[in-house]
Design an enzyme around this catalytic site. Structure first.
Site, PDB file in Angstrom:
ATOM      1  CG  ASP A   1      -1.787   1.185   1.348  1.00 29.56           C
ATOM      2  OD1 ASP A   1      -2.363   1.588   0.329  1.00 29.56           O
ATOM      3  OD2 ASP A   1      -1.876   1.748   2.456  1.00 29.56           O
TER       4      ASP A   1
ATOM      5  CG  ASP B   1      -1.518   2.065   6.868  1.00 24.64           C
ATOM      6  OD1 ASP B   1      -1.891   1.904   5.687  1.00 24.64           O
ATOM      7  OD2 ASP B   1      -1.503   3.159   7.435  1.00 24.64           O
TER       8      ASP B   1
ATOM      9  CG  ASP C   1      -4.274  -1.404   3.118  1.00 27.05           C
ATOM     10  OD1 ASP C   1      -4.572  -1.338   1.919  1.00 27.05           O
ATOM     11  OD2 ASP C   1      -3.635  -0.527   3.719  1.00 27.05           O
TER      12      ASP C   1
END
Length: 736
Positions: free
Chosen positions: A445, A630, A634
């Site tokens: 991410d 995080d 996600d």
């Protein structure tokens, strides 16, 4: 006893706190464990023992670990008086938090040593009494003396078998009642057969005695099991340090001065003071301008870090600055970060990966085969030479006991998990380590993962008759209550506007009604005319604020790239591991970040389900994928990947779905994951190979009668010791 507040140690005389830091012992006494930083040599140890002799009993100082263990009678001596005496003598006592499981393990280890001592004493005496019978049937010895020697062997062998060997007997009984077999079954069977047959021969006054073999069984096997348990304890050292670091008291700042209280008396919102050298007792917000903290226990970071006013301090961090700090309590007890990662580690130690379960099943099958082989060996020798039938069967039972096979995986896994924990990576699900060995793709991410978690508002370009402050106040109202890093960037601009009917869609933005008008805030690709806003950083994200269909402003949110992101990606490329960036952010900032870091492939404007679909496609192509993220959005990505890794400041849901959890604010430890996983697999395969090779060598000797029962026990113990030592040969990782 001293009243609370008269002495910094008197708080430990409160029954509820005293009982939480000490464990019941013999009679009315209790046992406590302290850290003592002022002990440096043998002379210091002697001084501590002399100092405490009038107050406590059974003082044991571990010089290497800087710990002090003792027993005291609360009705005669207060715990605070012991602490005060040590403090006055300059030994700086630290009361360590107690954990029931770890305390039970220490007690079990002491009892294990006592059993080994009994076994050693009895085995030596039995061997000495059996020596006159070696090489002959005892006919050269006067009959009354021979019977005395044989009866004395029986007397000495009894405590060795039924006290020192009780863990094997009890373990075998438990597994048989459960309808299973494990390594305790052939050991217990060997002990009972050797003891029972020998006792019968003593009563008959003739026949071979196996008391020497039975006592040597217990001594050698108990010693091997003790070494194995010590290896497990060493591998779990990070968990013990985390448990011991939990503060038990806190200094609360009140209207009438500071007051030392048990943590159970602290409430959310209380202002606490932490003096230099003390650990932060709870998670909370720093109230001072700045503070210097040692977070090595939590993150593996060897250098002190500086936290500024408003930042979150974590329980277990040490105040290493020159002055006391103040914080406002936000999370207590089990809700603190320290308690959560301790729970994760403890749960991981109880979980067995798939390959370990397979080895356990093979070991179970092997045990049944060994029992059948021992019976067949007894029958074969009964027809050849009945005098050696029992000895050969016992040798088969003991020599081929699959201890080494059963220990092959768990010891390597425990050692590897301990190495990773020390480097700042917690293994929440041990089965992930087996998948990591085949890792070939890592997907990241962006915000809060490759960039820092904290975002700031940069350039604001108004597109309508609304000033900058009003625009930011509207954004803060829409994002209020959300935990995404972009939402947190607007917190300081909150002016109390009320947003109603707020709806948030990950990857698309947030919308709501303010003063009767509908507003929307989301990612934008470019400003009017296709031009980009000035970007101070490659990780800048442009946002668009819209009222109904009218564009109000373009707003730039900045996030500095993590300093260790580029070295990590370079290290992954050196290992031929593909790196991809999957983000809900815009195309332009995503591409800018990828170019800066050297990322192979970028997919932007991705919603959670699209990220998951992308990972599924990679897996269909045969890739083994590690996902690092995080945010709440996600969580599906981490759950769907072969291995999921959550960032330390991530959402609780994301961490709950992760296989690995970073506890430091660095990514560098991820570079060593595949290497460590492969080393664990290699050590496991080496251990399995050794166990199989050992059995292939020793079984023919046992069946052929060339191996006496006690030599078989020695061989099996050495085999287990080889597995223990080999598992500890895993390399240590650097936290930085």
């Amino acid at each position: 006893m001293a009243a609370v507040g008269l002495s910094p140690w008197s708080v430990y005389d409160r029954p509820e706190l005293r009982d939480s830091v000490s464990q019941p012992s013999a009679g009315n006494s209790r046992e406590a464990l302290l850290g003592v930083d002022g002990v440096h040599c043998a002379a210091c140890v002697s001084r501590v023992e002399r100092l405490l002799a009038p107050l406590v009993t059974q003082v044991h100082v571990n010089l290497a670990a800087r710990t002090l263990q003792f027993r005291f009678d609360p009705e005669r001596v207060s715990l605070s008086s012991v602490l005060a005496a040590l403090d006055a003598a300059g030994f700086e006592p630290q009361v360590l938090a107690q954990d029931a499981r770890l305390t039970a393990r220490r007690a079990a280890a002491r009892e294990q040593l006592a059993r080994i001592g009994v076994a050693a004493l009895c085995a030596m005496q039995v061997m000495m009494l059996a020596w006159p019978f070696y090489g002959n049937d005892g006919s050269v010895i006067e009959p009354a003396m021979a019977q005395l020697l044989r009866s004395t062997q029986w007397l000495l062998a009894t405590p060795a078998v039924f006290y020192a060997g009780w863990p094997f007997l009890a373990g075998a009984a438990r597994t048989l009642r459960a309808g299973r077999v494990d390594m305790d079954v052939p050991i217990a069977l060997s002990l009972l057969i050797a003891y029972g047959a020998s006792a019968a021969n003593v009563l008959r006054g003739e026949g071979i005695l196996y008391f020497d073999s039975a006592t040597m069984f217990v001594l050698l096997l108990s010693g091997a099991r003790y070494l194995e348990s010590r290896s497990r304890i060493a591998a779990g050292g990070h968990l013990r340090r985390l448990v011991g670091a939990r503060k038990l008291t806190a200094v609360r700042v009140g209207e009438h001065g500071d007051e030392t209280l048990p943590l159970a008396s602290i409430a959310i919102g209380d202002v606490l003071r932490v003096v230099p050298g003390e650990a932060v007792p709870v998670d909370g917000e720093l109230l001072d301008v700045a503070a210097e903290l040692d977070e090595a226990l939590l993150s593996g970071e060897s250098r002190p870090v500086v936290r500024c006013a408003g930042e979150r301090l974590l329980a277990g961090s040490l105040n290493v600055g020159g002055s006391a700090l103040c914080l406002r309590a936000e999370s207590l007890g089990a809700d603190t970060w320290l308690a959560q990662i301790t729970h994760i580690l403890a749960a991981a130690q109880q979980e067995r990966p798939a390959y370990q379960r397979r080895l356990d099943r093979w070991a179970g099958i092997f045990i049944v085969a060994v029992l059948l082989l021992a019976a067949a060996t007894a029958l074969l020798w009964w027809h050849l030479d009945s005098a050696h039938a029992l000895s050969a069967a016992l040798s088969v039972l003991v020599a081929s006991c699959p201890c080494a096979l059963s220990l092959a995986a768990p010891l390597a896994l425990a050692a590897g998990s301990g190495r990773l924990a020390a480097a700042g990576v917690l293994v929440a699900r041990p089965q992930a380590l087996s998948r990591l060995a085949a890792l070939d793709t890592v997907v990241f991410d962006k915000t809060g993962t490759l960039t820092e978690t904290s975002l700031t508002v940069g350039e604001v370009e108004a597109l309508a008759e609304v000033d900058r402050g009003r625009c930011l106040a509207i954004c803060a109202a829409l994002e209020r209550g959300l935990l995404h890093p972009i939402a947190l960037a607007f917190q300081s601009h909150d002016r109390g506007l009320l947003a109603e009917q707020v709806s948030s869609q990950p990857g698309q933005g947030v919308a709501g009604v303010i003063d009767g008008r509908r507003y929307w805030l989301g990612a934008a690709e470019s400003a009017p005319g296709g031009r980009l806003l000035p970007q101070a950083d490659a990780a800048a994200t442009p946002l668009l604020l819209r009222r109904d269909e009218q564009m109000l402003a373009y707003i730039e949110v900045l996030a500095p790239v993590r300093a260790d992101a580029a070295p990590l990606i370079a290290a992954l490329h050196e290992q031929d591991i593909g790196v991809q960036l999957l983000t809900g952010d815009g195309v332009l900032p995503a591409n800018a970040l990828a170019d800066r870091l050297g990322i192979d492939k970028v997919d932007a404007r991705m919603q959670p389900e699209a990220k998951l679909a992308h990972v599924r496609e990679l897996q269909r192509q045969g890739h083994v994928v590690l996902a690092v993220g995080d945010g709440i959005n996600d969580a599906p990505l981490l759950a769907g990947a072969d291995i999921g890794c959550a960032m330390p400041d991530g959402a609780a849901l994301t961490q709950a779905r992760a296989d690995l959890l970073l506890v430091g604010n660095r990514l560098g430890s991820l570079a060593a994951l595949r290497h460590m996983a492969r080393m664990i697999r290699r050590r496991t395969m080496q251990n399995v190979g050794w166990a199989l090779a050992y059995n292939a060598f020793v079984l023919p000797l046992a069946i052929g009668g060339a191996l006496t029962p006690w030599l078989a026990a020695l061989g099996m113990s050495l085999s287990s010791l080889v597995v223990v030592v080999n598992a500890q040969r895993l390399p240590r990782l650097r936290a930085d």
